[in-house]
Design a protein around this motif. Structure first.
Motif, PDB file in Angstrom:
ATOM      1  N   PRO A  56       0.829  -1.216   0.000  1.00  0.00           N
ATOM      2  CA  PRO A  56       0.000   0.000   0.000  1.00  0.00           C
ATOM      3  C   PRO A  56       0.862   1.263   0.000  1.00  0.00           C
ATOM      4  O   PRO A  56       1.910   1.320   0.649  1.00  0.00           O
ATOM      5  N   ARG A  97       1.833   4.700   1.236  1.00  0.00           N
ATOM      6  CA  ARG A  97       1.626   5.365   2.517  1.00  0.00           C
ATOM      7  C   ARG A  97       2.328   6.714   2.628  1.00  0.00           C
ATOM      8  O   ARG A  97       1.852   7.599   3.320  1.00  0.00           O
ATOM      9  N   ALA A 111       0.193  10.135  -3.071  1.00  0.00           N
ATOM     10  CA  ALA A 111       1.118   9.244  -2.381  1.00  0.00           C
ATOM     11  C   ALA A 111       2.164   8.722  -3.358  1.00  0.00           C
ATOM     12  O   ALA A 111       1.930   8.644  -4.564  1.00  0.00           O
ATOM     13  N   ASP A 156      -6.092   9.598  -2.071  1.00  0.00           N
ATOM     14  CA  ASP A 156      -4.973   9.328  -1.169  1.00  0.00           C
ATOM     15  C   ASP A 156      -5.075  10.091   0.141  1.00  0.00           C
ATOM     16  O   ASP A 156      -4.225   9.910   1.019  1.00  0.00           O
ATOM     17  N   VAL A 196      -5.343   7.658   3.251  1.00  0.00           N
ATOM     18  CA  VAL A 196      -4.148   6.890   3.620  1.00  0.00           C
ATOM     19  C   VAL A 196      -3.021   7.790   4.099  1.00  0.00           C
ATOM     20  O   VAL A 196      -2.132   7.343   4.816  1.00  0.00           O
ATOM     21  N   LEU A 197      -3.043   9.078   3.723  1.00  0.00           N
ATOM     22  CA  LEU A 197      -2.007  10.006   4.152  1.00  0.00           C
ATOM     23  C   LEU A 197      -2.409  10.772   5.407  1.00  0.00           C
ATOM     24  O   LEU A 197      -1.617  11.566   5.918  1.00  0.00           O
ATOM     25  N   THR A 229      -2.892   9.734   8.452  1.00  0.00           N
ATOM     26  CA  THR A 229      -2.572   9.054   9.697  1.00  0.00           C
ATOM     27  C   THR A 229      -1.368   9.706  10.357  1.00  0.00           C
ATOM     28  O   THR A 229      -0.585  10.395   9.709  1.00  0.00           O
TER      29      THR A 229
END
Length: 582
Positions: free
Chosen positions: A208, A210, A227, A439, A442-443, A445
């Protein structure tokens, strides 16, 4: 350069084929057997390269990569028994090549038919060994580095499918590129290797995506991030700034290697790219920016079939550097010109046309290209990625046309360029209402990701509110709106002019670090919140609108690319001005 000899010697010689018909770049030959789809054939005495596109029991149809003037029935074709391959070597970085990866620096203004079909002269590279005789190695292991002293170094890897004991390793010294540098399990390894351009290079696994790719363009990094290993389409009509935006990203993004594919673009634009890259200093290394860039220039006046191949060539080059553990960005400008080449090619071969004349396989072709992007674990067990940014040039700005529509199904982000913003001299003209990024989740975090997500949500909400009021303001004027709505209109202006707008010609504002982007966003949001508080406490909205916001609006130009302190000082200046209002 493209290996126009073969990926490997054919198992048996292929007989010479006689040319039966010539129709522009489409040539038919007799089928002499031993020929497969996508094999390479050299035509006539000039040895014009061509690719097999159709086979019947009696005929073989090939599409020439070059001008076919002078070819006639009765001449001979020479099948090579292997597909067209990219010749991958330490000489790629800093080079300018055509769609077949032939260097454009040594052949004058134009390539004559048959150029590059002969074996190129061997260049010499300094080699530093990283393995010793008797060592057991697997595929993807680094056996050493090669390159010119002081320049970028290329890692020489054990090729896919090769494992075993190192039975020979060359001394650390300067060697011609065709010199055997190591022997692993009976396989000879050189600094130059060939790979079929239409075959993706293998990896251990896809992972994935990240980590974010910082582009240096605030509207993208803040609102529509991408990403590493992701894919983005950049649609926009003529004059909206697609090429300029992609050039800025190529100059300032934090990738290790840039592969810039000028597919069917105007020659003067490609000349500007080459000139600017040669003059720019790489902020990461202090050397030339061109030294970590590979430029594939297949302009609009070059052969159609080479234009179609250039996209696959660029992806192969990107995968070559990805396998070394690098983060690579592929910029394809533009995929619409590539699709036009597919349409012309399909019409010549008699394929039934689909929507707007494009071949029925357009969606599959686009998907196959974008699927070569991704974050991976390489064969050497290290991380690497290929990020693909593809420009789309829809005729008349029609985003419903087939290339744009099919591309959107393949990508994780879209940066739509707005004609009204471009004509209002707002750069980058990325539309915040018609763009998206998958994205962002997922970005988002970690602490930094959550803070950025909070800024993104606040800015997006304010822009949406201002857009909803835009038509009403044009009808009745801002003075007829209630006080809270007037602050929303003011907020939209401050965000557009003080945060999202950039100047590609300014040394301070051409690119922006994440720290400066965060500081500008926080400063604008703080000023907007103070304006809301003033209006809510009874201050007339026209008094707030007439306040001096100059320091805030000029902060992006006056602060350096990573200067957050100047931005915060501008914020404090404007807040002090607002504090004096009654």
């Amino acid at each position: 350069m493209a290996d126009l000899t073969a990926a490997e010697p054919p198992a048996r010689p292929v007989a010479t084929a006689r040319i039966l018909r010539v129709a522009g770049p489409l040539v038919e030959l007799e089928n002499v057997g031993g020929i497969a789809m996508n094999d390479l054939v050299l035509l006539g005495a000039e040895r014009v390269p061509a690719e097999v596109v159709a086979i019947t029991t009696s005929r073989v149809t090939v599409q020439a990569y070059e001008y076919t003037g002078g070819l006639a029935p009765g001449r001979h074709g020479f099948p090579l028994g292997a597909p067209v391959c990219a010749r991958l070597s330490p000489g790629l970085l800093g080079g300018v090549f055509d769609g077949l990866l032939r260097p454009l620096t040594d052949f004058g203004d134009r390539l004559a038919p048959g150029t590059g079909t002969d074996e190129p002269p061997a260049r010499r590279w300094a080699f530093d060994a990283a393995v010793v005789k008797g060592q057991e190695v697997d595929e993807g292991t680094v056996i050493g580095e090669a390159g010119n002293p002081g320049g970028p170094r290329t890692r020489i890897l054990v090729p896919p499918g090769c494992t075993g004991e190192v039975t020979y390793v060359a001394a650390s010294a300067e060697h011609p590129e065709d010199t055997v540098l190591a022997v692993v399990g009976g396989t000879e390894i050189r600094s130059v290797t060939d790979w079929p351009v239409r075959r993706p290079r293998p990896v251990r696994e896809r992972v994935p995506a990240r980590a974010p790719l910082t582009t240096g363009q605030r509207v993208i990094d803040l609102l529509f991030p991408v990403a590493r290993g992701s894919t983005v389409a950049v649609p926009g009509g003529f004059g909206t700034g697609k090429t300029l935006l992609l050039q800025q990203i190529a100059k300032w993004c934090d990738a290790d290697v840039i592969v810039y594919i000028g597919c069917g673009e105007r020659g003067n634009e490609m000349a500007d790219v080459i000139t600017e890259f040669a003059e720019l200093t790489d902020p990461r290394t202090g050397g030339r920016l061109a030294d970590r860039t590979v430029i594939i220039a297949n302009t609009s006046n070059m052969p159609m079939m080479a234009r179609e191949t250039s996209i696959h060539t660029g992806a192969t080059v990107a995968e070559y550097f990805r396998d070394m553990g690098h983060d690579v960005v592929v910029i394809a400008d533009s995929t619409s010109r590539w699709a036009e080449a597919l349409r012309e090619f399909a019409s010549r071969t008699g394929e039934l046309p689909a929507e707007e004349g494009y071949p029925a396989g357009l969606a599959s072709a686009l998907a196959a290209f974008y699927e070569r992007a991704g974050a991976v674990t390489t064969l050497g067990a290290g991380p690497g990625s290929v990020t693909v940014l593809g420009a789309v040039s829809p005729p008349g700005g029609d985003l419903a046309e087939p290339v744009t529509a099919h591309t959107e199904r393949c990508v994780r982000g879209r940066w739509t360029l707005d004609r009204d913003l471009a004509y209002a001299r707002h750069y980058p003209a990325v539309s915040w209402s018609h763009s998206f990024s998958r994205d962002t989740d997922v970005l988002g975090t970690g602490r930094d990701g959550q803070e950025t997500a909070g800024r993104r949500a606040a800015v997006a909400e304010l822009l949406a509110a201002a857009d909803r009021l835009a038509d009403l303001v044009e009808l009745v004027g801002v003075g007829a709106l209630p006080a809270p709505e007037r602050v929303s209109v003011l907020a939209g202006r401050l965000i557009r002019e003080g945060l999202l707008q950039q100047s590609a010609l300014s040394p301070n504002d051409a690119h922006c670090t994440p720290a400066k982007t965060a500081a500008l966003a926080d400063a604008v949001l703080a000023v907007i919140e103070r304006c809301r508080s003033l209006v809510a406490s009874g201050t007339p909205p026209d008094v707030v609108e007439q306040a001096d916001f100059t320091a805030l609006l000029r902060a992006r130009e006056e602060a350096g690319p990573g200067d957050a302190a100047t931005v915060l000082a501008a914020r404090d200046t404007v807040l002090a001005v607002l504090g004096e209002l009654r």
